[in-house]
Design an enzyme around this catalytic site. Structure first.
Site, mmCIF file in Angstrom:
data_model
loop_
_atom_site.group_PDB
_atom_site.id
_atom_site.type_symbol
_atom_site.label_atom_id
_atom_site.label_comp_id
_atom_site.label_asym_id
_atom_site.label_seq_id
_atom_site.Cartn_x
_atom_site.Cartn_y
_atom_site.Cartn_z
ATOM 1 N N PRO A 13 0.817 -1.218 0.000
ATOM 2 C CG PRO A 13 -0.214 -1.191 2.093
ATOM 3 C CD PRO A 13 0.658 -2.016 1.220
ATOM 4 C CG ASP A 14 -0.638 4.873 -1.979
ATOM 5 O OD1 ASP A 14 -1.419 4.645 -1.035
ATOM 6 O OD2 ASP A 14 -1.002 5.418 -3.028
ATOM 7 C CG PHE A 15 2.882 6.963 3.224
ATOM 8 C CD1 PHE A 15 2.998 5.685 3.729
ATOM 9 C CD2 PHE A 15 3.903 7.873 3.494
ATOM 10 C CE1 PHE A 15 4.094 5.296 4.471
ATOM 11 C CE2 PHE A 15 5.008 7.509 4.236
ATOM 12 C CZ PHE A 15 5.103 6.220 4.716
ATOM 13 N NE ARG A 16 1.203 12.277 1.971
ATOM 14 C CZ ARG A 16 2.467 11.834 2.016
ATOM 15 N NH1 ARG A 16 2.875 10.941 1.134
ATOM 16 N NH2 ARG A 16 3.296 12.282 2.924
ATOM 17 C CG ASN A 87 8.771 3.350 -3.636
ATOM 18 O OD1 ASN A 87 8.162 4.302 -3.145
ATOM 19 N ND2 ASN A 87 8.412 2.766 -4.751
ATOM 20 C CG ASP A 89 9.276 -1.176 -2.381
ATOM 21 O OD1 ASP A 89 10.294 -1.131 -3.091
ATOM 22 O OD2 ASP A 89 8.194 -0.660 -2.726
ATOM 23 C CG HIS A 106 12.291 9.172 1.486
ATOM 24 N ND1 HIS A 106 10.997 9.344 1.053
ATOM 25 C CD2 HIS A 106 12.882 10.387 1.356
ATOM 26 C CE1 HIS A 106 10.822 10.602 0.688
ATOM 27 N NE2 HIS A 106 11.944 11.257 0.846
#
Ligand code: CNA
Length: 263
Positions: A13-16, A87, A89, A106
């Site tokens: 899932p993404d954040f927003r 990302n 991941d 990040h």
């Protein structure tokens, strides 16, 4: 430039994104508010929620999708100057893009640092603890070992600044699957020359593409995989893409036959 939207088709899932995004689904992590999971002060009070998320992102739990392989294909064809990703991941690495071509803005789970003595260690040193629901501790000083993921307020990795000169040198910028809400990453999209086309492939128009569009911008809305498939077809790369995905699938099957791998 890439963001969480390139990995949602892989099941992360993404954040927003409303409803499906991580920020709407953090009840199971037992945190007071969504951002707490990436805040140092909260981490030192209670590191468990972060490590629960880390366990979910364990390498091997998810596979790259066509978007990652499209970026790999750009590299294979000698067209990828750099991939800036937000990302964490690691799917860009798994897809076969060499670390030298990546700026993981990040951070990454590929390495970790002790929060007390600052000793660095490779990812393999902490995964066994994380998978067993234990908070990993430093073998030297017993401090908590934190994977090299950038938390709010922390400095970005050195590579971010090292390669920022790529932007004025690029002759095409492709932005995929990001809300362009996180700075300073978002502002990089304005770092290319004015004459350079910028292509946004995303579910919605975001950031500078919305509030300071340029005459040569191209916006392709909709699902990222669908958009990438269209682009691959326009480029006449459908067969190359098929071959690459086939080759990678075979590799995974061969690894599977040899038994589970830590990679
Ligand atoms: P974000 O703010 O959640 O935005 C994601 C964007 O992608 C949104 O504009 C969505 O509309 C769009 N999107 C989602 N799915 C698709 C799809 N299938 N097709 C097209 N567009 C889609 O994520 P950002 O990356 O912009 O925000 C930066 C944060 C998110 C970074 O700090 C990351 O560490 C963090 N993050 C990373 C992951 C990951 O590593 N996969 C997952 C969740 C969050």
């Amino acid at each position: 430039m890439a963001g969480a939207g390139i990995s949602t088709p892989s099941g992360i899932p993404d954040f927003r994104s409303p409803g499906s995004g991580l920020y709407s689904n953090l009840q199971q992590y037992d945190i007071p508010y969504p951002e707490a999971i990436f805040e140092l002060t909260f981490f030192f009070q209670n590191p468990k929620p972060f490590f629960t998320l880390a366990k979910e992102l364990y390498p091997g739990n998810f596979r790259p999708n066509l978007t990652h392989y499209f970026l790999r294909l750009l590299h294979e064809k000698g067209l990828l100057l750099r991939l800036y990703t937000q990302n964490i991941d690691g799917l860009e690495r798994v897809s076969g893009i060499p670390a030298s071509k990546l700026v993981e803005a990040h951070g990454t789970f590929a390495s970790a640092t002790c929060t007390v003595c600052l000793r660095r260690c490779p990812g393999e040193d902490f995964w066994a603890d994380v998978l067993a629901d234990r908070v990993p501790c430093c073998g030297v000083c017993t401090g908590i070992v934190k994977p090299d993921i950038v938390f709010f307020g922390e400095a970005l990795p050195e590579r971010f600044l090292l390669h920022v000169v790529d932007f004025p040198m690029a002759d095409l910028l492709v932005v995929l699957g990001t809300s362009l809400e996180v700075e300073p990453f978002a502002s990089l999209s304005e770092g290319v020359r004015n004459s350079v086309p910028r292509v946004l492939i995303n579910q919605d128009v975001v950031g500078t593409f919305a509030w300071r569009p340029r005459s040569r911008d191209v916006v392709q809305l909709g699902d990222v995989v669908h958009s990438v498939e269209k682009l691959v077809k326009l480029l006449g790369w459908t067969e190359d893409m098929r071959d690459l995905v086939h080759q990678e699938t075979e590799k995974v099957l061969r690894m599977g036959r040899k038994g589970p791998s830590a990679a």
